[in-house]
Each structure stands twice: as structure tokens, then as C-alpha cells.
Design an enzyme around this catalytic site. Structure first.
Site, PDB file in Angstrom:
ATOM      1  N   ASP A 153      -2.380  13.279   3.936  1.00 33.89           N
ATOM      2  CA  ASP A 153      -2.287  13.559   5.367  1.00 33.89           C
ATOM      3  C   ASP A 153      -3.606  14.103   5.889  1.00 33.89           C
ATOM      4  OD1 ASP A 153      -1.497  14.128   7.925  1.00 33.89           O
ATOM      5  OD2 ASP A 153      -0.042  15.668   7.389  1.00 33.89           O
ATOM      6  N   ASP A 203      -5.297   9.703  13.024  1.00 29.95           N
ATOM      7  CA  ASP A 203      -4.318  10.435  12.231  1.00 29.95           C
ATOM      8  C   ASP A 203      -3.606   9.497  11.257  1.00 29.95           C
ATOM      9  OD1 ASP A 203      -2.620  12.475  11.374  1.00 29.95           O
ATOM     10  OD2 ASP A 203      -1.166  12.101  12.953  1.00 29.95           O
TER      11      ASP A 203
END
Length: 466
Positions: free
Chosen positions: A152, A346
Site C-alpha cells: 500500500d 494510490d
């Protein structure tokens, strides 16, 4: 005589070359769609349920990990590889992540959050895990234990579930990490500078706590441990969270690998080895693999960079979106449309979010160029969907993004649509004016995404993986 023959041969060769050049140019002009559209196999939008197709792009790089979809044929975490992806749950969590980013930026998160049972440790608010679709396997401890972690770019601290579970632990496929079985494990002292701004202490040992926006939580000891990327890349004294009280939906993964810009992130901690550079490629479907590579080795020579901007979200990498093209149409984008709230890239957001006005125009142009295809109802945050039943191929308008610094990135054909079923394939964009624009992971598919954090830039190259 031989001079004359050579002269005639040159004339013939010149005519052939001219004919080829003009023919090629005529073909390009005649089939203008070649320049602003591409045709893809409908079947390529959907994963195979039985076979894993590994990527060979990063196989020769010593510091590379394999990126795997949680529910695909390449995953050892999925107990039923024939099960269909729960798309509604994936996009519900995707929206929760987006709302959490908005909440954090709006400073509406309460200073105190629910205390974790048994430890009574307040967990710091973070952002939601989101879709948690992709993971890597990395070694931890001495002797090393291989664990699967969600990767992430919107989180900093790496953590994993640890024995003993003093509170509660969610179900994971692999055995939990047991620090007492590792000769290289060390708790971080409360007097350590790295313990500043953490949640609390216990018997002079530093504790950490993170509460994500979807209600997931991890609480435990801040520790140092040996991490093994590959057999030739072993890193000592990496700070991580040894979670003994964890709750949430992590799809069987053992924890999370933090790739954010903060000091606790894995790239930041390994700067002396990898120069705070990493790259990754998200595969085209759940039955393919991608890669996560640390350092600059293996980075494509065709990579184009755009500056990392000062994002309103300190946990994310900011980028500057200048323009968007759909086919041969350049969208009318004024500088203020993106500058008001900015933009981020992202890995954990699925559907790309754009300012409402930008998305409305993108949707309008896309629908116009897809007018020959049968439409169907929307689903979740997607509202522009098509029924491809009975079709072998579809022709899509190319979509490209122009970023700061003059970098233009053309999306892969599989980076435009989100396929629920063959009768419901949707445009993988949505409008939102309350957050930064988000360049999500559908749009990143098959691209090599390079984060040169030390150089304050993000790079893009085509054909990073299949």
C-alpha cells in the site's frame, strides 16, 4: 556496364522505399482510429480461474517481489480459486477508502478513537485499507518466515500479526509470526527517538496503534527485525509493528507493507540500500502476476517522470494532472479544476476519482465513441456500463493523462474498464469534488510505476507486466 546496373538497382531500391513510406503513411491516415483507439479481446478483461500466468519482466532483478491478486489463480491465500470476485464488496471498501481520505483531510476524525480491548491502547486514526486486492510475500525474522503482506503506497508502517494474540486476531492463511522464535527480533524502547508520537508504552517497550477508516485495527509492539526481500537482499533492523490485537478484513493476508512517504515506510527505512526508489506493476487480471521492485535496477529506459507535489494528504504521493485525452478529443480542463484539491497516485484505490466536471466530460466523450455498443445499468460508483455478450473484441478510445513536467501517459486497454460480468463492463472512473483526484489502480494496470522518492518524482513506462 556494371556502373549502369548499379545505378538502376539504386533507382529500383529508392522507388520501393518511397512506395513503402507513402503506403504506410496512407494507411495511418486512412485508418485514423489506429492512432486514437485500440481493439482488445473481451476475454482478456476477465481472469482465468485455473491457470496462473507469471510475469517475466522483473524475474532477473534481485530485489523484486511478485505482486499477486488476492483471489486469483496465482494466490495461495484464496481457498476457492473458482469463486467469483465479490466486486460489490471490493468497491464498497474502495468507496470507504475514498471517504476516509476525505475525512482525514477535512480533519473530522476525532482525536480519540475506540480503545482496543485487553491493551486499552488508543489506536491512531489512519486511512482505510481499501480493496486490499494485491499482496507480496516477504521474509521476516531469523530463521526467516515468509509472510504475505498487502502492499500500500498510502500507508507507512509495515506490520504483521504476531503471537501471542492478547486481544483478538483475524484469520490468516499462514502461521502468525512468533517473535520468540526469532533471534533477530528486538522491541523498541520507549526512550528511543523512534518511539516519539506513538500511542503508549508497556514495561518500557514502545507500543503502536493504527485504526483504519473502515474500522480495521492493529495494536502491538513497535519492533526491529530482519527482513529478507530475496536471498541476496537481507536487511537488518527494519522497524515494523508486531500486532497482538488486530481486527479487520484483510483477505487472509498477514498484515501490510507500508510504501508511503513517511519515515516508517519500508522504502524510507532502506534508503541506504535502495536509495528510496521502488517500482511496481499491477497485473492486467487476477490470473496474472506483477512485481514490486526496490532500487533502480531493472527500471525501464522508457520511463517518463513527473514531479511529486506537496499533497494535502501527507500519507500519499501528490501528482499534478494537467490534461486528459479521450481518443482524439482533449478534455476542456481549466487549471483550477485540479489545483483546488490536487491529485494523488494510490495503489489502494481501485476506481480513479476525478473532479465532477472533468468526469462528466470524460464520460460524455467516451459514451459518444462507444455509441455502437449495447449499454446496461450502472453498479456501485460506476455509471457507464456496457453489455459485451456475444462479442469477441471491442474497440475502445484511448485515454491518456498529461502530468506536470510534460509527461503523457497512455492507459493500457485493460486500464479503462472494470469488468463485473461480460454483460456488465463499466468505465472505471467516477466523479468526486470532496477529495483530491485519485489515479487508481485500475488505470495503473500493466504500467511500470516508479517512485523515486529521493528525487521527488513518479515515473511511468508501458509494458511493465502482462
Amino acid at each position: 556496364m556494371s556502373i549502369m546496373r548499379n545505378f538502376l538497382n539504386m533507382i529500383i531500391l529508392l522507388c520501393v522505399c518511397l512506395n513503402w513510406c507513402f503506403t504506410e503513411g496512407a494507411e495511418k491516415r486512412e485508418s485514423g482510429k489506429v492512432l486514437d483507439s485500440y481493439t482488445i479481446q473481451v476475454s482478456s478483461l476477465f481472469p482465468s480461474s485455473s491457470s496462473c500466468v507469471p510475469s517475466s519482466k522483473a524475474s532477473n532483478t534481485k530485489s523484486s517481489l511478485r505482486v499477486v491478486h488476492m483471489h486469483g489463480a496465482c494466490s495461495h491465500l484464496s481457498s476457492n480459486k473458482d469463486a467469483r470476485l465479490d466486486h460489490d464488496e471490493i468497491l464498497r471498501r474502495d468507496q470507504a477508502r475514498v471517504e476516509s481520505i476525505h475525512s482525514k483531510l477535512s480533519k473530522n476524525i476525532a482525536d480519540e478513537v475506540s480503545k482496543a480491548k485487553s491493551t486499552e491502547l488508543p489506536a491512531k486514526s489512519g486511512i482505510t485499507i481499501g480493496s486490499a486486492n494485491y499482496f507480496v510475500t516477504i521474509g521476516i525474522g531469523t530463521p526467516k518466515q515468509d509472510i504475505s503482506l498487502i502492499f500500500d503506497t498510502g500507508s507507512d508502517l509495515t506490520w504483521t500479526q504476531c503471537e501471542p494474540c492478547l486481544g483478538s486476531c483475524y484469520s490468516q492463511k499462514e502461521p502468525k509470526f512468533n517473535p520468540s522464535s526469532s533471534s533477530s527480533y528486538h522491541n523498541v524502547s520507549c526512550s528511543s527517538p523512534m518511539c516519539e508520537n506513538t500511542a503508549s508504552c508497556s514495561a518500557s517497550n514502545c507500543l503502536y496503534g493504527i485504526r483504519y477508516g473502515d474500522g480495521s485495527i492493529t495494536v502491538g509492539f513497535l519492533a526491529k527485525e530482519k527482513f529478507t526481500v530475496t536471498n541476496s537482499d537481507v536487511l537488518d533492523d527494519v522497524y515494523f509493528g508486531c500486532g497482538e490485537n488486530n481486527r479487520g478484513l484483510f483477505n487472509g493476508a498477514a498484515g501490510l507493507l507500508g510504501l508511503g512517504p513517511g519515515k516508517f515506510s519500508f522504502p524510507s527505512q532502506t534508503t541506504t540500500t535502495y536509495n528510496n526508489i521502488f517500482s511496481y506493476c499491477i497485473p492486467s487480471s487476477a490470473s496474472n502476476t506483477g512485481h514490486l521492485t526496490f532500487g533502480s535496477a531493472g527500471v525501464s529506459e522508457s520511463v517518463k517522470f513527473t514531479p511529486i507535489t506537496s499533497s494535502s494528504s501527507s500519507s500519499h504521493y501528490g501528482i499534478n494532472i494537467i490534461g486528459i485525452n479521450v481518443g482524439d478529443k482533449k478534455l476542456e480542463i481549466t487549471p483550477t479544476l485540479f489545483s483546488t484539491r490536487g491529485a494523488i497516485i494510490d495503489s489502494g484505490t481501485v476506481i480513479t476519482r476525478l473532479p465532477t466536471k472533468v468526469y462528466a466530460e470524460l464520460r460524455s466523450v467516451f459514451k459518444e465513441k462507444m455509441s455502437s455498443y449495447k449499454t446496461t445499468s450502472g453498479r456501485s460508483v460506476t455509471d457507464t456500463c456496457y453489455d459485451f455478450t456475444g462479442l469477441e473484441t471491442v474497440t475502445l478510445p484511448k485515454i491518456s493523462f498529461s502530468f506536470g513536467g510534460g509527461t503523457v501517459v497512455e492507459l493500457d486497454g485493460k486500464g479503462i474498464l472494470y469488468p463485473f460480468t461480460i454483460s456488465q463492463v463499466c468505465l472505471a472512473f467516477a466523479g468526486n469534488d470532496t477529495i483530491p483526484a485519485i489515479f487508481g489502480n485500475v488505470q495503473q494496470k500493466t504500467l511500470e510505476i516508479v517512485h523515486d522518492v529521493a528525487g521527488r518524482r513518479v515515473g511511468f513506462a508501458p509494458n511493465g507486466c502482462s
